[in-house]
Design an enzyme around this catalytic site. Structure first.
Site, PDB file in Angstrom:
ATOM      1  N   LEU A   1      36.541  18.643   6.798  1.00 51.68           N
ATOM      2  CA  LEU A   1      37.545  19.688   7.016  1.00 51.68           C
ATOM      3  C   LEU A   1      38.597  19.280   8.043  1.00 51.68           C
ATOM      4  CD1 LEU A   1      35.352  22.934   7.016  1.00 51.68           C
ATOM      5  CD2 LEU A   1      37.039  22.237   5.294  1.00 51.68           C
ATOM      6  N   ARG A   2      38.328  18.187   8.787  1.00 48.83           N
ATOM      7  CA  ARG A   2      39.249  17.749   9.848  1.00 48.83           C
ATOM      8  C   ARG A   2      39.422  18.851  10.889  1.00 48.83           C
ATOM      9  NH1 ARG A   2      38.121  12.940   7.611  1.00 48.83           N
ATOM     10  NH2 ARG A   2      39.432  12.377   5.849  1.00 48.83           N
TER      11      ARG A   2
ATOM     12  N   ASN B   1      33.002  13.670  11.803  1.00 47.99           N
ATOM     13  CA  ASN B   1      33.771  12.477  12.205  1.00 47.99           C
ATOM     14  C   ASN B   1      35.207  12.821  12.573  1.00 47.99           C
ATOM     15  OD1 ASN B   1      34.273  13.036   9.467  1.00 47.99           O
ATOM     16  ND2 ASN B   1      34.823  10.920   9.016  1.00 47.99           N
TER      17      ASN B   1
ATOM     18  N   HIS C   1      25.417   7.799   5.690  1.00 46.88           N
ATOM     19  CA  HIS C   1      26.448   7.036   4.975  1.00 46.88           C
ATOM     20  C   HIS C   1      25.843   5.662   4.706  1.00 46.88           C
ATOM     21  CE1 HIS C   1      30.692   5.896   3.935  1.00 46.88           C
ATOM     22  NE2 HIS C   1      30.100   4.719   4.016  1.00 46.88           N
TER      23      HIS C   1
ATOM     24  N   HIS D   1      26.645  10.742  -0.959  1.00 40.61           N
ATOM     25  CA  HIS D   1      27.588  10.148  -1.903  1.00 40.61           C
ATOM     26  C   HIS D   1      27.101   8.823  -2.472  1.00 40.61           C
ATOM     27  CE1 HIS D   1      28.707   8.079   1.759  1.00 40.61           C
ATOM     28  NE2 HIS D   1      29.411   9.075   2.227  1.00 40.61           N
TER      29      HIS D   1
ATOM     30  N   LEU E   1      35.495   5.688   0.113  1.00 37.89           N
ATOM     31  CA  LEU E   1      34.310   4.941   0.534  1.00 37.89           C
ATOM     32  C   LEU E   1      33.089   5.843   0.469  1.00 37.89           C
ATOM     33  CD1 LEU E   1      35.677   2.894   3.569  1.00 37.89           C
ATOM     34  CD2 LEU E   1      34.927   2.004   1.349  1.00 37.89           C
TER      35      LEU E   1
ATOM     36  N   ASP F   1      32.314  15.237  -0.665  1.00 42.11           N
ATOM     37  CA  ASP F   1      32.994  14.259   0.193  1.00 42.11           C
ATOM     38  C   ASP F   1      34.507  14.425   0.074  1.00 42.11           C
ATOM     39  OD1 ASP F   1      33.207  12.306   2.103  1.00 42.11           O
ATOM     40  OD2 ASP F   1      32.850  10.634   0.743  1.00 42.11           O
TER      41      ASP F   1
ATOM     42  N   HIS G   1      43.570  13.218   3.491  1.00 43.96           N
ATOM     43  CA  HIS G   1      44.477  12.414   4.314  1.00 43.96           C
ATOM     44  C   HIS G   1      45.888  12.775   3.851  1.00 43.96           C
ATOM     45  CE1 HIS G   1      41.441   9.620   5.975  1.00 43.96           C
ATOM     46  NE2 HIS G   1      40.889   9.625   4.779  1.00 43.96           N
TER      47      HIS G   1
ATOM     48  N   ALA H   1      40.730   5.781   3.144  1.00 44.10           N
ATOM     49  CA  ALA H   1      39.750   6.049   2.094  1.00 44.10           C
ATOM     50  C   ALA H   1      39.485   7.547   1.991  1.00 44.10           C
ATOM     51  CB  ALA H   1      38.448   5.322   2.412  1.00 44.10           C
TER      52      ALA H   1
HETATM   53 ZN   LIG Z   1      32.339  11.622   3.817  1.00 41.47          ZN
END
Ligand SMILES: [Zn+2]
Length: 346
Positions: free
Chosen positions: A16-17, A41, A136, A174, A219, A247, A251, A263
């Site tokens: 979601l940033r 992240n 991941h 993923h 990715l 996922d 961006h 990615a």
């Molecule tokens: Zn992800």
């Protein structure tokens, strides 16, 4: 069957940033999904329980009016993560999983783990309290070909971690290969795997043939066709170990359409319509509910949603915007490259 009603789906892997991007993309998820496992992240990453609580508050503040959506928070595992902080954040109900990024594996993963011995205490605490580890699954060794990194990770990192930490509950996130599907199937019910929408649709030719397609670059990168077919068979099988994690990873276009593009595929907008298309193609529409609505809550020990989502097939192709305009800039919506006749209606 041209109409199917599911318990409201959940997204078990979502980016979601923050800030203007969060505000811009959140409605794309809340339109169809009741809950999502929110990736940690950010820059800087969400490492502590206090940081997860603050991020959760920012998400709730950004919710569109009237949206019934619950963010399920995660912590970013670092070599200095405190097992007691993880346990407290889980006990309070705030945190539903811890995320393991091998250092350097993907977007904003430089704080990830290099020396797995340093996180042994956290993993043992998580096994004790039943808190899932979301992984991941790619090695970052430059000597390993990017198309082999998932298979090598399973053998050299994931399997050793699980053997060293009995009872640790793990989500392979993923998965992109038949190797991932086969490993998930070979293990007990402490292991589950998420599959994205775009990996059911893309193989590596889609990225590279006829000109490079930056919006298909993600990715782990899409693999050969036989891997895609294995993923489709797994996702549509109804097996409880496989469930949806989109996922979806926004961006802004200038960061995708450039000499060194980021990615990520942004699929929050049209995932459910695309999944209905894929499951119908596989003759497995009846298993869409298991994949998108039931298997995830079962693994995470949460109730299946009581609200519903209805998908309907018509003779008119579904339309979605080519781009979402966010305060951070435009984000291109995933284009499957074929018409889809499934529509999501509430
Ligand atoms: Zn992800």
């Amino acid at each position: 069957m041209t109409r199917i009603t599911l318990p409201r789906p959940d997204d078990w892997h979502l980016h979601l940033r923050d800030g203007a991007m969060l505000t811009g993309v959140l409605p794309e998820t809340t339109r169809h999904f009741a809950r999502a496992i929110v990736m940690p992240n950010l820059v800087p990453p969400v490492v502590t329980g206090a940081e997860a609580a603050a991020y959760r508050d920012r998400i709730l503040t950004a919710l569109p009016a009237g949206a019934a959506f619950e963010p399920l928070m995660t912590l970013y595992l670092t070599e200095t993560t405190d097992p007691a902080d993880v346990a407290a954040a889980a006990a309070s109900g705030l945190v539903k999983a811890v995320k393991l990024y091998p250092a350097g594996a993907t977007t904003n993963s430089h704080s990830g783990v290099r020396d797995f011995d340093k996180v042994r205490g956290v993993l043992e605490k998580m096994a004790e309290i039943g808190l899932p580890l979301c992984v991941h699954g790619e090695v970052v060794d430059p000597a390993i070909d990017i198309f082999d990194r998932e298979a090598v990770f399973i053998e050299t990192v994931l399997d050793p971690i699980r053997r060293a930490t009995p009872g640790l509950r793990v989500v392979m996130e993923h998965i992109t290969t038949k190797d991932g599907v086969d490993y998930a199937r070979s293990q007990d019910d402490t292991l589950a795997a998420t599959i994205t929408t775009h990996h059911l649709i893309l193989n590596r030719n889609h990225i590279l043939v006829g000109g490079i397609k930056p919006h298909y670059y993600c990715l782990p990168v899409a693999k050969r066709e036989h891997h895609r077919l294995a993923l489709r068979a797994a996702a549509t099988s109804g097996e409880t170990r496989f469930f949806l994690g989109t996922d979806s990873a926004p961006h802004v276009d200038p960061l995708k359409e450039c000499a060194c593009g980021c990615a990520g595929c942004f699929t929050a907008t049209n995932t459910m319509q695309l999944l209905a298309h894929v499951f119908e193609e596989e003759g497995r529409l009846a298993n869409l509910s298991a994949f998108a609505s039931e298997n995830g809550p079962r693994f995470y020990r949460l109730p299946v949603n009581t609200a519903t989502l209805t998908l309907e097939k018509t003779t008119t192709a579904a339309h979605w915007p080519a781009k979402i305009e966010t305060g951070a800039g435009p984000v291109t919506v995933f284009d499957p490259g074929f018409p889809v006749f499934w529509h999501a209606i509430d």
